[in-house]
Write a protein that holds these residues in place. Structure first.
Motif, mmCIF file in Angstrom:
data_model
loop_
_atom_site.group_PDB
_atom_site.id
_atom_site.type_symbol
_atom_site.label_atom_id
_atom_site.label_comp_id
_atom_site.label_asym_id
_atom_site.label_seq_id
_atom_site.Cartn_x
_atom_site.Cartn_y
_atom_site.Cartn_z
ATOM 1 N N UNK A 5 0.825 -1.205 0.000
ATOM 2 C CA UNK A 5 0.000 0.000 0.000
ATOM 3 C C UNK A 5 0.863 1.262 0.000
ATOM 4 N N UNK A 6 2.009 1.227 0.649
ATOM 5 C CA UNK A 6 2.920 2.371 0.654
ATOM 6 C C UNK A 6 3.503 2.601 -0.741
ATOM 7 N N UNK A 7 3.878 1.512 -1.403
ATOM 8 C CA UNK A 7 4.403 1.624 -2.772
ATOM 9 C C UNK A 7 3.322 2.152 -3.711
ATOM 10 N N UNK A 32 1.186 6.627 -6.952
ATOM 11 C CA UNK A 32 0.069 7.501 -7.308
ATOM 12 C C UNK A 32 0.485 8.962 -7.165
ATOM 13 N N UNK A 33 1.163 9.292 -6.075
ATOM 14 C CA UNK A 33 1.625 10.674 -5.858
ATOM 15 C C UNK A 33 2.614 11.079 -6.948
#
Length: 123
Positions: free
Chosen positions: A3-5, A10-11
């Motif tokens: 989820x962090x990746x 996305x950012x």
């Protein structure tokens, strides 16, 4: 961890889209007037005086006009007298480009002279 990746990717993609949109808008802004070439008219200079309001000096054939433009429409303010040098484009800031204020002051001086002659009966 996944989820962090995903969040970082996305950012990064969103940031890349913003940068590309900015660069494309700047490129279009610099060349936008090139697609609007006219045979008999040319914008010599322009100045923004408010939101959706600007004043333009326009050459049509061998005459110069001071024109006001707003969201309500376009209005001829005055036919100008004097010589206004051609520029290589509006707002380019080249060495031969006179500023709108220079043209305005030139016009203002001539207008004051004209008013002075008519006030005192001199024609």
């Amino acid at each position: 961890m996944n989820s962090l990746i995903s969040l970082v990717s996305v950012v990064l993609v969103f940031g890349l889209i913003l940068v590309l949109a900015y660069l494309v808008s700047r490129a279009l802004g610099k060349t936008w007037h090139l697609g609007h070439n006219s045979k008999y008219m040319k914008i010599i200079d322009q100045m923004v005086v408010g939101q959706d309001r600007q004043i333009l000096i326009v050459r049509i054939k061998d005459r110069h006009y001071l024109i006001g433009s707003s969201s309500k429409g376009v209005e001829l303010l005055k036919e100008l007298e004097g010589d206004f040098p051609d520029t290589d484009g509006v707002g380019t800031g080249g060495e031969n480009t006179g500023s709108f204020l220079q043209y305005y002051h030139l016009y203002q001086e001539k207008y004051k002279e004209l008013l002075g002659k008519h006030k005192f009966g001199k024609k």
